[in-house]
Scaffold this motif. Structure first.
Motif, short mmCIF file in Angstrom:
data_model
loop_
_atom_site.label_atom_id
_atom_site.label_comp_id
_atom_site.label_asym_id
_atom_site.label_seq_id
_atom_site.Cartn_x
_atom_site.Cartn_y
_atom_site.Cartn_z
N ALA A 135 12.19 3.26 -35.87
CA ALA A 135 12.12 3.02 -34.43
C ALA A 135 13.42 2.44 -33.89
CB ALA A 135 10.95 2.07 -34.12
N GLU A 139 7.54 -2.29 -27.22
CA GLU A 139 7.75 -0.91 -27.68
C GLU A 139 7.51 -0.79 -29.18
OE1 GLU A 139 11.14 1.01 -24.85
OE2 GLU A 139 11.77 -0.75 -26.02
N ARG A 155 3.83 -0.88 -29.94
CA ARG A 155 3.23 0.40 -29.57
C ARG A 155 3.60 1.50 -30.57
NH1 ARG A 155 6.04 2.19 -24.83
NH2 ARG A 155 7.34 3.23 -26.36
N ASP A 156 4.91 1.61 -30.90
CA ASP A 156 5.40 2.73 -31.70
C ASP A 156 5.16 2.55 -33.20
OD1 ASP A 156 6.23 3.72 -29.28
OD2 ASP A 156 8.35 3.24 -29.60
N VAL A 157 5.23 1.32 -33.69
CA VAL A 157 5.10 1.08 -35.13
C VAL A 157 3.67 0.71 -35.51
CG1 VAL A 157 5.91 -0.32 -37.07
CG2 VAL A 157 7.53 0.43 -35.31
N ASP A 170 8.79 2.55 -40.72
CA ASP A 170 8.53 2.85 -39.31
C ASP A 170 9.32 1.93 -38.38
OD1 ASP A 170 6.79 4.83 -40.16
OD2 ASP A 170 4.98 3.67 -39.75
N GLN A 195 1.00 1.01 -33.30
CA GLN A 195 0.09 1.76 -32.43
C GLN A 195 -0.91 0.86 -31.71
OE1 GLN A 195 0.56 3.16 -35.82
NE2 GLN A 195 2.29 4.10 -34.81
#
Length: 101
Positions: free
Chosen positions: A32, A45, A48-50, A28, A52
């Motif tokens: 990203a 970021e 948040r993205d990896v 992940d 959550q």
């Protein structure tokens, strides 16, 4: 991109012709970064993205996983050429090898 290929459907990664085994979070994290080649991706970021989350579970979480990804891809952590750290800003997947000046 620097002989790194990634298949999000099968979650497989190759460097040149060699398949690289990555954990879910390592994949992940790489995904990203590789989705935005040449762009700086901030640590916020990535959290948040990896992961959550909008809060820092540990300031070293990203660094630890990044170290594992670099090692598995054969990217020298002292002088990385695939994933570089932009101090105070974030991380960047380099679309090409560094150019000597």
């Amino acid at each position: 991109m620097q002989d790194v290929r990634l298949d999000p459907g099968t979650r497989k990664v190759w460097r040149a012709e060699r398949e690289i085994e990555l954990s879910r979070k390592e994949f992940d994290l790489l995904y990203a970064l590789i989705c935005r080649p040449g762009e700086i991706v901030t640590r916020a970021e990535l959290m948040r993205d990896v992961w959550q989350t909008n809060f820092w579970t540990s300031s070293k979480t990203i660094d630890v996983h990044l170290g594992w990804v670099r090692r598995k891809l054969g990217d020298d952590p002292r002088t990385p050429s695939l994933i570089t750290t932009i101090r105070g800003q974030g991380l960047r997947f380099e679309p090409g090898p560094p150019v000597a000046h």
